[in-house]
Scaffold this active site. Structure first.
Site, PDB file in Angstrom:
ATOM      1  CE1 TYR A  17      -4.164  -2.633   4.644  1.00 38.90           C
ATOM      2  CE2 TYR A  17      -3.029  -0.416   4.347  1.00 38.90           C
ATOM      3  CZ  TYR A  17      -3.617  -1.615   3.851  1.00 38.90           C
ATOM      4  OH  TYR A  17      -3.903  -1.607   2.643  1.00 38.90           O
ATOM      5  CE  LYS A  59      -1.608  -4.487   2.399  1.00 40.04           C
ATOM      6  NZ  LYS A  59      -2.091  -5.664   1.423  1.00 40.04           N
ATOM      7  CB  SER A  76      -0.842   0.049   1.364  1.00 38.48           C
ATOM      8  OG  SER A  76      -1.618   1.317   1.464  1.00 38.48           O
TER       9      SER A  76
END
Ligand code: NDP
Length: 242
Positions: free
Chosen positions: A150, A154, A137
């Site tokens: 998150y 990633k 991301s």
């Protein structure tokens, strides 16, 4: 014989667009999903209506038995695997100070453990000349509050990509990640106010949200003949959101 692609998380959002695009590019597509059978069936139906070939296979990318089953079902049905796109992902948000391990473990399980397990099967089964594509991301560069679990997941994905590319030396297989910016899907839109969405959509100099098709275009390029010299990279696909 048609080439074959597996797309994880293809029942909705970016994954559905990728599955439809790769089917239009001529791949037989295996549409993986976690639980939303109706949505996965719709992806398959849309592909078949456009004269493409597709099959839905349910499975949690964080579960080794499910991932093994996804690959063996694909080989049983289509006989080969040329492209693997591990797009499945979740984005529960929580500040680090909360120490919410349930959120941390769930996002690591789907996004990082899922990538590791899919990479392991892909490394064993993708044919010579094939492509393996993971999902990171662009929010990594922002370090927004509440994105800790998150972003950690990633960052792990971005670490795995060049290692697998090196491990596959000699087999003519590329390994890359795509890192979208804000894209109009459930994952991005759920839980945000219209003001937050408006603000985030204006951060890129192109001043709009990405569409799932913007991301699918790049996956199609990486999966196709023109993308063959790109290897061990994370490609940021975000309209300039940096
Ligand atoms: P969506 O929430 O729209 O769709 C998620 C998809 O992943 C669904 O098909 C869902 O299946 C599937 N899925 C979720 N958990 C699992 C699991 N454990 N095993 C298998 N499948 C699973 O997400 P997006 O399309 O927005 O996201 C796709 C990827 O792009 C993700 O990796 C995300 O992190 C990344 N990304 C997205 C951005 C955005 O702004 N949208 C920005 C940057 C990166 P089901 O329908 O069955 O629940």
């Amino acid at each position: 014989m048609a080439k074959v692609a597996i797309v994880t998380g293809a029942s909705r959002g970016i994954g559905r667009s990728i599955a439809k695009r790769l089917a239009a590019d001529g791949f037989a597509v295996v549409v993986n999903f976690a639980g939303n059978t109706a949505a996965a069936d719709q992806t398959v139906e849309e592909i078949r209506k456009a004269d493409g070939e597709a099959l839905a296979v349910k499975g949690n990318v964080g579960d080794p038995t499910d991932v093994q089953n996804l690959f063996s079902k694909t080989l049983e049905t289509y006989g080969r695997i040329d492209v693997v796109v591990n797009n499945a992902g979740i984005m529960p948000l929580s500040p680090i100070a909360k120490g919410d391990l349930a959120i941390f473990d769930s996002v690591i399980s789907t996004n990082l453990r899922g990538t590791f397990l899919v990479f392991a099967q892909a490394a064993q089964h993708v044919a010579e000349g094939g492509r393996i594509i993971a999902f990171s991301s662009s929010v990594l560069a922002k370090s927004f509050p509440t994105y800790g679990p998150y972003i950690a997941s990633k960052a792990g994905v971005e670490g795995l990509v060049p290692v697998l590319a090196n491990e596959l030396r000699g087999r003519k297989i590329t390994v890359n990640a795509v890192a979208p910016g804000p894209t109009g899907t459930d994952l991005f839109l759920d839980g945000k106010t219209p003001e937050q969405i408006e603000h985030l959509s204006k951060l890129a100099p192109l001043e709009r949200l990405g569409e799932p098709e913007d991301i699918a275009n790049v996956v199609s390029f990486l999966a196709g003949p023109d993308g063959g010299w790109i290897n061990a990279q994370t490609i940021r696909v975000n309209g300039g959101f940096a």
